[in-house]
Scaffold this active site. Sequence first.
Site, PDB file in Angstrom:
ATOM      1  N   GLY A 246     -21.125 -53.457 -40.865  1.00 13.34           N
ATOM      2  CA  GLY A 246     -22.637 -53.470 -41.898  1.00 13.34           C
ATOM      3  C   GLY A 246     -23.049 -52.576 -42.732  1.00 13.34           C
ATOM      4  O   GLY A 246     -24.043 -51.960 -43.319  1.00 13.34           O
TER       5      GLY A 246
ATOM      6  N   ARG B 226     -18.687 -56.960 -45.633  1.00  6.74           N
ATOM      7  CA  ARG B 226     -19.204 -56.905 -47.246  1.00  6.74           C
ATOM      8  C   ARG B 226     -17.983 -55.628 -48.092  1.00  6.74           C
ATOM      9  O   ARG B 226     -18.059 -55.753 -48.775  1.00  6.74           O
ATOM     10  CB  ARG B 226     -20.745 -57.332 -47.061  1.00  6.74           C
ATOM     11  CG  ARG B 226     -21.185 -56.579 -48.673  1.00  6.74           C
ATOM     12  CD  ARG B 226     -22.867 -56.616 -48.124  1.00  6.74           C
ATOM     13  NE  ARG B 226     -23.303 -56.934 -47.355  1.00  6.74           N
ATOM     14  CZ  ARG B 226     -23.682 -58.258 -47.260  1.00  6.74           C
ATOM     15  NH1 ARG B 226     -24.041 -59.060 -48.198  1.00  6.74           N
ATOM     16  NH2 ARG B 226     -24.421 -59.019 -45.977  1.00  6.74           N
TER      17      ARG B 226
ATOM     18  N   GLU C 174     -15.773 -53.225 -38.494  1.00  5.15           N
ATOM     19  CA  GLU C 174     -15.391 -54.324 -38.647  1.00  5.15           C
ATOM     20  C   GLU C 174     -15.971 -55.029 -39.866  1.00  5.15           C
ATOM     21  O   GLU C 174     -17.008 -54.965 -40.251  1.00  5.15           O
ATOM     22  CB  GLU C 174     -16.274 -55.392 -37.292  1.00  5.15           C
ATOM     23  CG  GLU C 174     -15.384 -55.250 -36.401  1.00  5.15           C
ATOM     24  CD  GLU C 174     -15.879 -56.142 -35.120  1.00  5.15           C
ATOM     25  OE1 GLU C 174     -17.300 -55.974 -35.299  1.00  5.15           O
ATOM     26  OE2 GLU C 174     -15.761 -55.710 -34.261  1.00  5.15           O
ATOM     27  N   PRO C 175     -15.262 -53.579 -41.310  1.00  2.00           N
ATOM     28  CA  PRO C 175     -16.042 -53.992 -42.462  1.00  2.00           C
ATOM     29  C   PRO C 175     -16.066 -55.098 -42.943  1.00  2.00           C
ATOM     30  O   PRO C 175     -14.803 -55.254 -43.322  1.00  2.00           O
ATOM     31  CB  PRO C 175     -16.152 -52.359 -43.321  1.00  2.00           C
ATOM     32  CG  PRO C 175     -14.621 -52.518 -43.312  1.00  2.00           C
ATOM     33  CD  PRO C 175     -14.445 -52.620 -41.325  1.00  2.00           C
TER      34      PRO C 175
ATOM     35  N   CYS D 142     -31.120 -79.706 -58.731  1.00  2.63           N
ATOM     36  CA  CYS D 142     -32.712 -80.129 -58.896  1.00  2.63           C
ATOM     37  C   CYS D 142     -33.815 -79.762 -57.186  1.00  2.63           C
ATOM     38  O   CYS D 142     -34.249 -80.062 -56.438  1.00  2.63           O
ATOM     39  CB  CYS D 142     -32.975 -80.932 -58.460  1.00  2.63           C
ATOM     40  SG  CYS D 142     -34.077 -82.319 -58.693  1.00  2.63           S
TER      41      CYS D 142
ATOM     42  N   ARG E 205     -26.616 -66.638 -52.257  1.00  4.52           N
ATOM     43  CA  ARG E 205     -27.462 -65.113 -51.703  1.00  4.52           C
ATOM     44  C   ARG E 205     -28.688 -65.706 -52.649  1.00  4.52           C
ATOM     45  O   ARG E 205     -29.919 -64.979 -51.639  1.00  4.52           O
ATOM     46  CB  ARG E 205     -26.456 -64.149 -51.796  1.00  4.52           C
ATOM     47  CG  ARG E 205     -25.454 -64.010 -50.884  1.00  4.52           C
ATOM     48  CD  ARG E 205     -24.750 -62.517 -51.502  1.00  4.52           C
ATOM     49  NE  ARG E 205     -25.131 -61.855 -50.423  1.00  4.52           N
ATOM     50  CZ  ARG E 205     -25.828 -60.590 -50.998  1.00  4.52           C
ATOM     51  NH1 ARG E 205     -25.664 -60.632 -52.270  1.00  4.52           N
ATOM     52  NH2 ARG E 205     -26.531 -60.432 -50.655  1.00  4.52           N
TER      53      ARG E 205
ATOM     54  N   TYR F  79     -19.844 -63.142 -49.261  1.00  2.50           N
ATOM     55  CA  TYR F  79     -20.539 -63.575 -48.770  1.00  2.50           C
ATOM     56  C   TYR F  79     -20.937 -64.997 -49.895  1.00  2.50           C
ATOM     57  O   TYR F  79     -21.961 -64.824 -49.671  1.00  2.50           O
ATOM     58  CB  TYR F  79     -21.256 -62.989 -48.094  1.00  2.50           C
ATOM     59  CG  TYR F  79     -21.324 -62.249 -47.061  1.00  2.50           C
ATOM     60  CD1 TYR F  79     -21.526 -62.970 -45.528  1.00  2.50           C
ATOM     61  CD2 TYR F  79     -21.265 -60.656 -47.251  1.00  2.50           C
ATOM     62  CE1 TYR F  79     -20.909 -62.371 -45.090  1.00  2.50           C
ATOM     63  CE2 TYR F  79     -20.881 -60.350 -45.383  1.00  2.50           C
ATOM     64  CZ  TYR F  79     -20.610 -61.147 -44.537  1.00  2.50           C
ATOM     65  OH  TYR F  79     -20.198 -60.247 -43.549  1.00  2.50           O
TER      66      TYR F  79
ATOM     67  N   TYR G  39     -31.288 -64.689 -49.457  1.00  7.29           N
ATOM     68  CA  TYR G  39     -31.749 -63.442 -49.028  1.00  7.29           C
ATOM     69  C   TYR G  39     -33.131 -62.936 -49.871  1.00  7.29           C
ATOM     70  O   TYR G  39     -33.004 -61.832 -50.083  1.00  7.29           O
ATOM     71  CB  TYR G  39     -30.902 -62.493 -48.708  1.00  7.29           C
ATOM     72  CG  TYR G  39     -29.920 -62.928 -47.660  1.00  7.29           C
ATOM     73  CD1 TYR G  39     -29.634 -63.894 -46.625  1.00  7.29           C
ATOM     74  CD2 TYR G  39     -28.415 -63.789 -48.082  1.00  7.29           C
ATOM     75  CE1 TYR G  39     -28.668 -64.212 -45.613  1.00  7.29           C
ATOM     76  CE2 TYR G  39     -27.659 -63.805 -47.464  1.00  7.29           C
ATOM     77  CZ  TYR G  39     -27.592 -63.792 -46.084  1.00  7.29           C
ATOM     78  OH  TYR G  39     -26.449 -64.131 -45.580  1.00  7.29           O
TER      79      TYR G  39
HETATM   80  C1  LIG Z   1     -21.070 -59.901 -40.169  1.00  6.88           C
HETATM   81  C2  LIG Z   1     -20.320 -58.909 -39.013  1.00  6.88           C
HETATM   82  C3  LIG Z   1     -19.814 -58.038 -39.899  1.00  6.88           C
HETATM   83  C4  LIG Z   1     -19.342 -57.732 -40.960  1.00  6.88           C
HETATM   84  O1  LIG Z   1     -20.699 -56.674 -41.585  1.00  6.88           O
HETATM   85  P1  LIG Z   1     -20.703 -56.718 -42.726  1.00  6.88           P
HETATM   86  O2  LIG Z   1     -21.839 -56.213 -42.992  1.00  6.88           O
HETATM   87  O3  LIG Z   1     -19.728 -57.818 -43.679  1.00  6.88           O
HETATM   88  O4  LIG Z   1     -19.264 -54.646 -42.895  1.00  6.88           O
HETATM   89  C5  LIG Z   1     -18.656 -57.288 -38.658  1.00  6.88           C
HETATM   90  N1  LIG Z   1     -19.019 -57.562 -36.637  1.00  6.88           N
HETATM   91  C6  LIG Z   1     -19.780 -58.458 -36.448  1.00  6.88           C
HETATM   92  C7  LIG Z   1     -19.326 -58.705 -35.217  1.00  6.88           C
HETATM   93  C8  LIG Z   1     -20.196 -59.200 -37.366  1.00  6.88           C
HETATM   94  O5  LIG Z   1     -20.847 -60.779 -37.091  1.00  6.88           O
END
Ligand SMILES: *Cc1c(COP(=O)(O)O)cnc(C)c1O
Length: 421
Positions: free
Chosen positions: A239, A278, A275-276, A346, A314, A375, A318
């Site tokens: 995140g 992005r 869990e990065p 279109c 995107r 993404y 968003y």
């Molecule tokens: C999407 C997601 C991530 C990665 O999020 P980023 O914003 O891309 O770092 C990590 N863990 C879980 C469970 C997710 O759904």
Amino acid sequence: MDHFLYRDGILHAEDVPVPDIAAAVGSPFYVYSTATLTRHFKLFDEGLDGVPHLVCYAMKANSNQAVLKVLEQLGAGVDVVSGGEYARAKAAGFSGDRIVFSGVGKTREEMRQVLEGGVRQINLESEPEMRLLSEVAASMGVTVPVTVRVNPDVDAKTHEKIATGKKENKFGIPIARAREVYAEVAALPGLDVVGIDVHIGSQLTDLQPFRDAYNLVVSLTEQLRAEGHDIRRLDLGGGLGIPYERSNAAPPLPTDYCEMVKEVVGPTGCEVEIEPGRLIAGNAGILVSGVIFVKSGEGRDFLILDSAMNDLIRPAMYGSHHDIVPVKEPVAGVEYAPYDIVGPICESGDTFAKQRQMPPVAPGDLVAFRSAGAYGAVMSSEYNTRPLIPEVLVHEDQFAVIRPRPSFDEIIARDKVPAWL
Ligand SMILES: *Cc1c(COP(=O)(O)O)cnc(C)c1O
């Protein structure tokens, strides 16, 4: 920091001039930098030095086999959210003990698939899911390491479509109910409760929501241990945001994030997973697009590009910003003017930017969308029968097509016409 810089007036991807790639594959296309992927992974991996850890790349951000292979060779783990991603991770060489399986709606078939192929842990998100996994694992005669994803009810202060840690979101179980849920899961056969999982959202630009969530996870660790659970692994999710707009204040750096993680959860002695997605892939990629027309409208001018919302959704989905720069570096002192930058589809939603200040560009010129490595390609479609665009990986002065553009015939051949027609 990335490896897409102007050199001698031309945008380069590492040591490769972007127009050379365009000449080889045609526009539009995605280009990824091996050096940037590597650098970003190492910022996290080295940032967590001193605590036992595994950086599990969230592959939904960019799941190309070549991108996965780069990270696999660096020793990364991977976070997968479907049976398809699990198969891709395996194909790229990740062993089961480096694959974490997340997601709110895992099916019986997916559970069986990962139990057969091997998995580091499964992150559970609801009680029905725990009961189903227990049933599947027990029927196969195996025991699988699990965590429970808790929803800490903190505001990630990000776009509503990518906030996941408020109680109204569909993710995880409310942290207030965690003790009761852990008591139930610990009693189920086939499951070995190893830790706690949390993921509060994406594109966070402030460390405070992370800190709040992780502090709650640390308190929960103590409570659960007091109740006899052997909590030894904390999955802290992904995140961390990236700077999409060069002119804005930069989000916290991975090193600051890692320092905070060590400070907050280090004292638990738990193994840490992050869990990065992005942050590893986002600024490691650009989308290169050609200008088809420059059209003068009523009070506004349009740049009509050969890429569209199907290639990069995107902005339409968003309202997100991507810096868009000409591949030929603007000469100093040149006058900028506002354009609406759009694709050919279109739908008015097929707009990348409104009233964006751009230097003069002409039909046939190339422009690059920065920060498009995450993404981007993974969310693309063939709407308007626009073929999926090529993906290219650069390594120093070499480049390779890592997903070719399909031909119209290949696209059409996927449809099957019933015999009665
Ligand atoms: C999407 C997601 C991530 C990665 O999020 P980023 O914003 O891309 O770092 C990590 N863990 C879980 C469970 C997710 O759904």
